[in-house]
Design a protein around this motif. Structure first.
Motif, short mmCIF file in Angstrom:
data_model
loop_
_atom_site.label_atom_id
_atom_site.label_comp_id
_atom_site.label_asym_id
_atom_site.label_seq_id
_atom_site.Cartn_x
_atom_site.Cartn_y
_atom_site.Cartn_z
N VAL A 80 10.25 1.19 -14.62
CA VAL A 80 11.01 -0.02 -14.88
C VAL A 80 11.58 -0.56 -13.58
O VAL A 80 11.52 -1.76 -13.30
N SER A 81 12.12 0.33 -12.77
CA SER A 81 12.72 -0.06 -11.50
C SER A 81 11.82 0.37 -10.35
O SER A 81 11.44 1.54 -10.24
N LYS A 82 11.50 -0.56 -9.49
CA LYS A 82 10.67 -0.26 -8.32
C LYS A 82 11.29 0.84 -7.46
O LYS A 82 10.60 1.61 -6.80
N ALA A 83 12.61 0.97 -7.51
CA ALA A 83 13.30 2.00 -6.75
C ALA A 83 12.91 3.40 -7.21
O ALA A 83 13.05 4.36 -6.46
N ASN A 84 12.43 3.51 -8.43
CA ASN A 84 12.01 4.81 -8.96
C ASN A 84 10.54 5.10 -8.74
O ASN A 84 10.06 6.17 -9.12
N PHE A 85 9.81 4.19 -8.12
CA PHE A 85 8.37 4.41 -7.93
C PHE A 85 8.13 5.57 -6.97
O PHE A 85 8.75 5.68 -5.92
N ASN A 86 7.21 6.44 -7.38
CA ASN A 86 6.78 7.56 -6.54
C ASN A 86 5.28 7.66 -6.70
O ASN A 86 4.78 7.85 -7.81
N GLN A 87 4.55 7.52 -5.61
CA GLN A 87 3.09 7.47 -5.68
C GLN A 87 2.50 8.74 -6.28
O GLN A 87 1.61 8.69 -7.12
N GLU A 88 2.98 9.89 -5.87
CA GLU A 88 2.46 11.16 -6.37
C GLU A 88 2.61 11.26 -7.89
O GLU A 88 1.67 11.63 -8.61
N ILE A 89 3.79 10.92 -8.39
CA ILE A 89 4.03 10.98 -9.83
C ILE A 89 3.19 9.93 -10.55
O ILE A 89 2.59 10.20 -11.59
N GLY A 90 3.13 8.74 -9.99
CA GLY A 90 2.33 7.67 -10.60
C GLY A 90 0.86 8.06 -10.71
O GLY A 90 0.23 7.81 -11.74
#
Length: 103
Positions: free
Chosen positions: A61-71
């Motif tokens: 929801v929030s770009k601040a929470n984006f993590n490539q590995e998890i994504g």
């Protein structure tokens, strides 16, 4: 499918035709990941041995929470779920065709 579930299936000696994690892994040729321009969505595309592709995605929801590995992990797992559906259908169709032919 989790390894503990596969271990339990083996322990119970459930031997009827079924799809296994090893089979799913064997039909995967390649995978690619794309982060969409929003920076909040990761798409995984998996190419199968026959050239067919399936996709899975993950998002925050929030770009601040984006993590490539998890994504990448979540989008890959979601794409693999699609393979289970397709391979399950194919196995069922093959069993049906064999049953019809054996009549």
């Amino acid at each position: 499918m989790s390894q503990s579930l596969e271990d339990r299936i083996q322990e119970l000696r459930l031997t009827a035709p079924r799809i296994t994690p090893d089979h799913i892994n064997s039909v995967i040729v390649s995978k690619t990941f794309t982060v969409l321009p929003s920076g909040k969505v990761t798409v995984c595309e998996i190419t199968l041995t026959n050239g067919f592709t399936v996709r899975g995605e993950s998002s925050v929801v929030s770009k601040a929470n984006f993590n490539q590995e998890i994504g990448e992990r979540v989008s890959f797992e979601n794409a693999v779920k699609e393979i289970w559906q397709l391979e399950g259908y194919l196995l069922q169709e093959n069993l049906y065709q064999k049953a019809v032919a054996d009549k």
